[in-house]
Design an enzyme around this catalytic site. Structure first.
Site, PDB file in Angstrom:
ATOM      1  N   LYS A  98       0.934 -14.097  17.316  1.00 39.03           N
ATOM      2  CA  LYS A  98       1.438 -14.216  15.976  1.00 39.03           C
ATOM      3  C   LYS A  98       0.953 -13.134  15.226  1.00 39.03           C
ATOM      4  O   LYS A  98       0.302 -12.236  15.727  1.00 39.03           O
ATOM      5  CB  LYS A  98       0.837 -15.694  15.573  1.00 39.03           C
ATOM      6  CG  LYS A  98      -0.916 -15.495  15.567  1.00 39.03           C
ATOM      7  CD  LYS A  98      -1.500 -16.875  14.986  1.00 39.03           C
ATOM      8  CE  LYS A  98      -2.772 -16.940  14.936  1.00 39.03           C
ATOM      9  NZ  LYS A  98      -3.476 -18.152  14.552  1.00 39.03           N
TER      10      LYS A  98
ATOM     11  N   TYR B 257     -10.391  10.106  -6.533  1.00 36.66           N
ATOM     12  CA  TYR B 257     -10.238   9.419  -7.880  1.00 36.66           C
ATOM     13  C   TYR B 257     -11.651   9.055  -8.185  1.00 36.66           C
ATOM     14  O   TYR B 257     -12.146   8.549  -7.484  1.00 36.66           O
ATOM     15  CB  TYR B 257      -9.553   8.035  -7.518  1.00 36.66           C
ATOM     16  CG  TYR B 257      -7.945   8.342  -7.423  1.00 36.66           C
ATOM     17  CD1 TYR B 257      -7.313   9.086  -8.606  1.00 36.66           C
ATOM     18  CD2 TYR B 257      -7.050   7.936  -6.414  1.00 36.66           C
ATOM     19  CE1 TYR B 257      -5.945   9.017  -8.391  1.00 36.66           C
ATOM     20  CE2 TYR B 257      -5.921   8.399  -6.320  1.00 36.66           C
ATOM     21  CZ  TYR B 257      -5.400   8.884  -7.402  1.00 36.66           C
ATOM     22  OH  TYR B 257      -3.837   9.059  -7.210  1.00 36.66           O
TER      23      TYR B 257
END
Length: 814
Positions: free
Chosen positions: A483, A709
């Site tokens: 999965k 940043y």
């Protein structure tokens, strides 16, 4: 391995000097650098042309090694350890390996020949591993030292062996046969490799055939020369593409990039398809097919598995080169026979019409230089090579034998003049002896890839699967969870490998994952663990099997199943035993039984539950209570419905910690991908995924300047910064930045500085010798996913499943 030291001493007939008499040996070592050296190691001090193992005994003693096989005791060490004095440490190693081999009684294939040994071994391992627990030579461990080390890796879990035997001169094979004692023999071919060690081809054939003096059968390509040397008492199983007297007759036909083998055995005919066209691969594949025939595999299985064969990266590697070139990297061998194979490979793989050969002096030919280079010239002409670049003093002397030939005295001379050669829009075969260091040429010509990729090691997945299989009872089935895009590693490719390994079930979370696998050709049963009611139609259409965990869901599925007039469609009943996530609770069981009794549209294929704390010993009592409740509720269903379903409750951690609750099946998840919650178990697993990128740019900033940043990193001194093109949009957590995490560049840690951006991150490489374009490891061996999860206060699952689908997955087998 766990052997009494006294027995070993008796076997090798050593003189024992020391007072340790109760040691069990679990590890044999000849390498002082190995981190596995310890108190239960027996170190053989081998003496070679460049190294003497006796020189490292003092260091090994400080590392905890107590026992040494030696020819003499080094000065001042007599009372520091136990010494077992012999005349010849290599011979003693071989004698001990032969004794150890005699303790096991399963089939063993012994492979020898001039070419193809390692490929045949690796392919046989791939073809047979779904049915056997195979021990095989690591890499090309086929020498007088490599063979005993390979054999000493056998353990009680193995039930099939495949070992290579390589020789370079007379009187070597008897020693290897004594160690390997093969029951099945394969002679790949007789070529010119190591000709200088024998006076003639007959002597060489006789030496190689000594490996097979006690085999039950010898598999080989029928050949009159070899036949004349065969012992008539040896049973053979031969093949040929020309001699109809062979046991198996084969004709070949090429279609695009594949070859069809038309096989006739006795009065039976069948065809198989292999993904190769070159003669060497065809020959190697046929040897593998012959083994499967001898082991009585059915034709359909042979056909299915042979089509999945893959190139083995050894000497011939196909790479993209600069200036629209394709490189064939065969930079570690230079004998005449392998040149023929490489040129054949060049022809079958060429992407450009123009073909260039970069060739070093040729060794191990067994011919005079005049005859050798005349033969090479004819070979090059017949293969329509457009240009030859010779490197080496000898080939330079025979330059006149080649058309359009340029020569250089050495590799450095070639690289210095590389720009003048105008290599472009051509396929280049790079073939040289190891001493010429042609890897420098490959590095100079190879195109530098500028991309972020997640490399998935399929061999590691196979290893990890087999590791957990070894913990199970033979009758216990196994479901593997694929999965979430195979826990971030990729879905179809892994599912295909698991299908090859004959797992019993695949598990996915949602219907669309299962549908994708079915549409891609996966035939294994697939269980959908979290099906939405809206997906039931699609689940039925694609023959998926839903987990049912509520009365509402059961009624919804039965309504559709009865409308479609289904009969005994498989469903899986989920019980809630304490996870409290999904599942029928105890008070629902009576109603569940009544509903199931009233319908023949479905059949309960399995009953399952999920453990909440199987990885935490602090909650062992709770885990045991879950198992007890599962036993009670599942038996209630089984008795009332009079059914015999599969039962399963164990996940990866449960397999290791609660083996008494294996029931009929277990569910393997994160362990397949190389992650365990147990530190000791983790050592036994192999890393599956390696996330890689490259350095886009390097700059140096001054003290006081910032990166990224928010100016979250400000340099205190001149700092060299590398920018890497991967960020949080690729799945790298922003919390991994600002000095918390690191990447690995040239085997050194580079700390992440500043905030991680959407598509980039920056690292400090001030003390690392690196360049733009160099490879960067984001995670893999270092840092590991487990380490990252610990630092980020999360779990490895989240790290793996967060990697964006925009990151390219590359699957490979070593």
């Amino acid at each position: 391995m766990s052997l009494d030291l006294k027995n070993i001493v008796t076997v090798i007939q050593a003189k024992w000097l020391g007072n340790r008499t109760d040691t069990n040996i679990e590890n044999i070592s000849i390498d002082s650098r190995s981190l596995q050296n310890g108190p239960k190691t027996l170190f053989f001090a081998l003496v070679g042309p460049n190294n003497d193992g006796h020189d490292y005994i003092s260091t090994l003693i400080t590392q905890g090694v107590h026992n040494f096989v030696v020819t003499h005791i080094p000065h001042e060490l007599a009372d520091k350890a136990s010494f077992f004095v012999v005349d010849d440490t290599l011979k003693s190693l071989q004698i001990f390996a032969a004794y150890y081999r005699s303790m096991f009684h399963f089939p063993i294939i012994g492979i020898t020949g001039s070419n193809g040994k390692t490929i045949v071994k690796e392919w046989l391992n791939f073809l047979l591993s779904p049915d056997y627990n195979i021990i095989r030579s690591p890499k090309s461990y086929n020498s007088q030292v490599g063979v005993p080390l390979s054999v000493l890796a056998i353990n009680e879990k193995h039930n099939f062996g495949i070992f290579e035997a390589g020789i370079s001169t007379r009187n070597e094979m008897e020693k290897l046969e004594f160690i390997i004692k093969p029951t099945i023999g394969i002679l790949t071919n007789i070529g010119s490799a190591h000709d200088e060690g024998f006076s003639n081809i007959g002597e060489k054939i006789k030496e190689k055939l000594k490996l097979f003096k006690n085999v039950s059968v010898l598999i080989y390509n029928k050949n009159k020369t070899i036949d004349s040397f065969l012992n008539p008492t040896i049973d053979t199983f031969s093949w040929s593409c020309t001699d109809h007297h062979a046991d198996v007759f084969i004709t070949t036909k090429s279609i695009l990039d594949k070859t069809i083998l038309k096989v006739k055995i006795q009065n039976n005919h069948f065809e198989i398809k292999i993904p190769f066209r070159d003669d060497a691969s065809i020959e190697n594949a046929i040897h593998c097919m012959m083994v499967m025939l001898y082991l009585e595999y059915d034709y359909q299985t042979i056909e299915t598995r042979m089509e999945l064969l893959f190139p083995v990266e050894m000497r011939l590697k196909l790479k993209n080169g600069i200036n629209n070139t394709t490189l064939i990297d065969d930079s570690y061998s230079s004998d005449f026979q392998s040149l023929k194979i490489a040129l054949d490979f060049l022809e079958s793989q060429k992407q450009y019409k123009k073909k260039t050969l970069i060739l070093s002096d040729i060794f191990q030919s067994g011919l005079s230089n005049e005859d050798l280079y005349s033969g090479v010239s004819q070979l090059i002409i017949s293969n329509k090579i457009n240009r030859v670049i010779g490197i080496g003093e000898t080939i330079s002397k025979y330059k006149s034998k080649f058309l359009n030939c340029t020569t250089f005295q050495n590799t450095d001379d070639f690289i210095a003049n590389l720009n003048q050669l105008n290599l472009s829009n051509e396929t280049i075969l790079i073939k040289g002896a190891r001493t010429f260091h042609f890897e420098k040429i490959v590095a100079a010509l190879e195109e530098k890839t500028h991309e972020t990729v997640l490399e998935i090691n399929l061999n590691a997945i196979s290893h990890n699967l087999n590791f957990y299989k070894a913990k199970l009872n033979p009758e216990t089935k196994i479901m593997v969870m694929v999965k979430a895009f195979g826990y971030g590693n990729g879905g179809f490719e892994i599912a295909k490998l698991l299908e090859h390994h004959k797992v019993d079930y695949l598990g996915v979370a949602f219907a669309d994952e299962g549908i994708s696998l079915k549409n891609s050709g996966i035939n294994l049963p697939i269980m959908v663990l979290n099906p939405e009611n809206s997906s039931f139609e699609a689940i039925i259409q694609h023959q998926l099997e839903p987990e049912i965990y509520s009365i509402k869901g059961l009624k919804a599925f039965l309504k559709i199943a009865e409308q479609k007039k289904l009969y005994h469609f498989p469903i899986h009943i989920k019980l809630d035993t304490g996870m409290h996530r999904l599942g029928f609770e105890e008070e629902n069981i009576e109603e569940l039984i009544l509903i199931l009794k009233a319908s023949k549209a479905v059949v309960v294929k399995s009953i399952l539950s999920h453990m909440a704390t199987s990885d935490d010993v602090k909650h062992q009592a709770f885990s045991l209570s879950q198992i007890d409740l599962f036993e009670k509720l599942s038996l209630q269903l089984i008795t009332a419905l009079q059914i015999n379903p599969i039962r399963h409750i164990l996940n990866t951690s449960g397999i290791s910690n609660f083996s008494q609750a294996q029931y009929n099946m277990v569910r393997l998840g994160i362990g397949l991908y190389g992650i365990s919650n147990d530190a000791e178990e983790q050592k036994q697993l192999e890393n599956v995924g390696t996330l890689k990128s490259i350095i886009s740019q390097i700059r140096t900033i001054d003290a006081g300047e910032s990166v990224g940043y928010g100016r979250r990193f400000v340099a205190e001194k001149p700092t060299k910064i590398a920018t890497i093109p991967i960020g949080y949009a690729d799945g790298i957590s922003r919390h991994w930045g600002n000095g918390v995490g690191f990447v690995t560049i040239n085997n050194q840690k580079a700390t992440i500085v500043g905030s991680i951006c959407m598509d980039m991150l920056m690292v400090d490489v001030t003390n690392i010798n690196c360049f733009e374009g160099d490879s960067v490891i984001i995670f893999g061996e270092s840092p590991t996913v487990i380490y990252m999860a610990e630092k980020l206060k999360t779990i490895p699952y989240e790290i793996l499943t967060s990697i964006s689908q925009r990151v390219k997955r590359v699957f490979y087998r070593e």
